[in-house]
Design a protein around this motif. Structure first.
Motif, PDB file in Angstrom:
ATOM      1  N   ASP A 106      -9.836  -0.076  -1.483  1.00 11.06           N
ATOM      2  CA  ASP A 106      -9.007  -0.989  -2.278  1.00 11.06           C
ATOM      3  C   ASP A 106      -9.926  -1.677  -3.288  1.00 11.06           C
ATOM      4  O   ASP A 106     -10.838  -2.409  -2.906  1.00 11.06           O
ATOM      5  CB  ASP A 106      -8.343  -2.016  -1.357  1.00 11.06           C
ATOM      6  CG  ASP A 106      -7.401  -2.970  -2.091  1.00 11.06           C
ATOM      7  OD1 ASP A 106      -7.347  -2.921  -3.332  1.00 11.06           O
ATOM      8  OD2 ASP A 106      -6.732  -3.767  -1.410  1.00 11.06           O
ATOM      9  N   ASP A 152      -3.416   5.277  -2.829  1.00  9.88           N
ATOM     10  CA  ASP A 152      -4.519   5.970  -2.163  1.00  9.88           C
ATOM     11  C   ASP A 152      -5.673   6.152  -3.141  1.00  9.88           C
ATOM     12  O   ASP A 152      -5.473   6.482  -4.306  1.00  9.88           O
ATOM     13  CB  ASP A 152      -4.056   7.345  -1.662  1.00  9.88           C
ATOM     14  CG  ASP A 152      -3.175   7.243  -0.435  1.00  9.88           C
ATOM     15  OD1 ASP A 152      -3.076   6.140   0.126  1.00  9.88           O
ATOM     16  OD2 ASP A 152      -2.585   8.262  -0.042  1.00  9.88           O
ATOM     17  N   SER A 205       1.149   5.735  -1.136  1.00 13.53           N
ATOM     18  CA  SER A 205       0.405   6.962  -1.430  1.00 13.53           C
ATOM     19  C   SER A 205       0.218   7.118  -2.927  1.00 13.53           C
ATOM     20  O   SER A 205      -0.856   7.489  -3.405  1.00 13.53           O
ATOM     21  CB  SER A 205       1.143   8.175  -0.857  1.00 13.53           C
ATOM     22  OG  SER A 205       1.220   8.099   0.544  1.00 13.53           O
ATOM     23  N   GLN A 206       1.252   6.824  -3.689  1.00 12.83           N
ATOM     24  CA  GLN A 206       1.201   6.931  -5.146  1.00 12.83           C
ATOM     25  C   GLN A 206       2.046   5.829  -5.753  1.00 12.83           C
ATOM     26  O   GLN A 206       3.179   5.587  -5.298  1.00 12.83           O
ATOM     27  CB  GLN A 206       1.712   8.303  -5.606  1.00 12.83           C
ATOM     28  CG  GLN A 206       1.584   8.530  -7.110  1.00 12.83           C
ATOM     29  CD  GLN A 206       1.916   9.959  -7.495  1.00 12.83           C
ATOM     30  OE1 GLN A 206       1.882  10.859  -6.659  1.00 12.83           O
ATOM     31  NE2 GLN A 206       2.240  10.173  -8.761  1.00 12.83           N
ATOM     32  N   TYR A 226       0.850  -1.194   0.000  1.00 12.15           N
ATOM     33  CA  TYR A 226       0.000   0.000   0.000  1.00 12.15           C
ATOM     34  C   TYR A 226       0.886   1.245   0.000  1.00 12.15           C
ATOM     35  O   TYR A 226       1.784   1.378   0.848  1.00 12.15           O
ATOM     36  CB  TYR A 226      -0.923  -0.010   1.210  1.00 12.15           C
ATOM     37  CG  TYR A 226      -1.924  -1.144   1.181  1.00 12.15           C
ATOM     38  CD1 TYR A 226      -3.168  -0.981   0.589  1.00 12.15           C
ATOM     39  CD2 TYR A 226      -1.615  -2.385   1.720  1.00 12.15           C
ATOM     40  CE1 TYR A 226      -4.087  -2.026   0.542  1.00 12.15           C
ATOM     41  CE2 TYR A 226      -2.520  -3.434   1.674  1.00 12.15           C
ATOM     42  CZ  TYR A 226      -3.753  -3.243   1.089  1.00 12.15           C
ATOM     43  OH  TYR A 226      -4.654  -4.289   1.040  1.00 12.15           O
TER      44      TYR A 226
END
Length: 297
Positions: free
Chosen positions: A234, A98, A17-18, A15
């Motif tokens: 997700d 995200d 942020s970008q 996982y």
């Protein structure tokens, strides 16, 4: 009963942020190992949505094999047809940014050893109401299952490859997202892609994410089903959740509109939770959301 002839993978999920660009390194905030694979995902989705489900496929003799079998069994899926072959189980490396968008790399592992169904496997398939197929197994195995099934075949054409005419001739319903629809037909507009698909299969659904889904059949039926609003965490396996739930609704004799609503509700519930198989809703959750008449958010 619904039978699924497909892949089982261990999802290695990061996982961020970008998502990184090619050659770029980014820091992740979390890592999870979650049972997945398009076949196993659809089997678990259908079982949790209320169906009796049999899964046919393969895992490796590595540490992931028992975990993958256990996830299917825990969901209520019959795994007596799940083979164990030498080597590694299938692996999927998934990056989730995200907002829920994801990118995926799949390594076939044991899935690549699967061949066309044996007589015993065909006996299981022919006792079912429908057979779910995807394209994470070798194409000869998928074609062999489709042409020999003797029951309605629901195909998810992912990952996208050229589809043999022999396979399409055996498909009753094809369910793809808009990007897959474009890749298969060359038509950028979803409604045009749907029409092109219906020249090849009797029924088709093109899912459009937050814009809903298009359904059509060769008898002239056309339907747009709005998406069920949801706050995405997700989106991994949302499509597999949709297909599994759709198969359940169709097996129960629901109309096309009712089936799409049932499937869309299941998918909307799934995107609000992390992971693939771990995100899929139960029948009680789907029914409660449908009966409330409210968004599942």
């Amino acid at each position: 009963m619904i039978s699924v002839f497909g892949s089982a993978n261990m999802d290695l999920v990061a996982y961020v942020s970008q998502a990184p660009e090619l050659g770029e390194t980014v820091s992740g905030r979390e890592f999870r190992m979650i049972p997945g694979g398009k076949g196993a995902n659809q089997a678990i989705a259908a079982a949790r949505a209320g169906a009796e489900v049999a899964f046919l496929g393969a895992v490796g003799d590595d540490a992931f094999g028992p975990v993958l079998r256990g996830a299917l069994t825990e969901a209520g899926v019959d795994t007596s047809g799940l083979q164990v072959v030498p080597g590694s189980s299938g692996i999927a490396h998934i990056v989730v940014a995200d907002g829920g968008a994801n990118s995926i790399i799949v390594v076939a592992g044991a899935n690549g050893a699967v061949s066309a169904p044996s007589p015993d496997e065909l006996a299981v398939i022919r006792r079912s109401d429908a057979l779910l197929l995807q394209l994470e197994l070798p194409m000869p195995a998928v074609v062999g299952a489709a042409v020999s099934a003797g029951v309605p075949v629901i195909l998810t054409p992912a990952p996208v490859v050229e589809l043999p005419g022999e396979l399409l001739d055996a498909v009753a319903l094809l369910v793809c997202n808009e990007h897959e629809g474009t890749a298969i037909t060359g038509q950028a507009e979803p409604d045009k892609a749907l029409e092109a698909l219906l020249r090849r299969v009797p029924e088709a659904v093109v899912t459009l994410g937050s814009k809903g889904a298009l359904y059509g059949s060769r008898d002239g039926s056309r339907l747009w089903a709005p998406a069920v609003p949801a706050r995405a965490v997700d989106t991994t396996a949302a499509g597999d959740t949709f297909v599994g739930a759709l198969a359940v609704a169709r097996s129960e004799g629901r109309t096309a509109e009712e089936s799409l609503r049932f499937a869309s509700t299941a998918a909307a519930l799934s995107v609000q939770r992390p992971g693939a198989s771990t995100s899929m809703p139960t029948r009680t959750e789907i029914d409660q959301s449908l009966n409330s008449g409210q968004s599942p958010t």
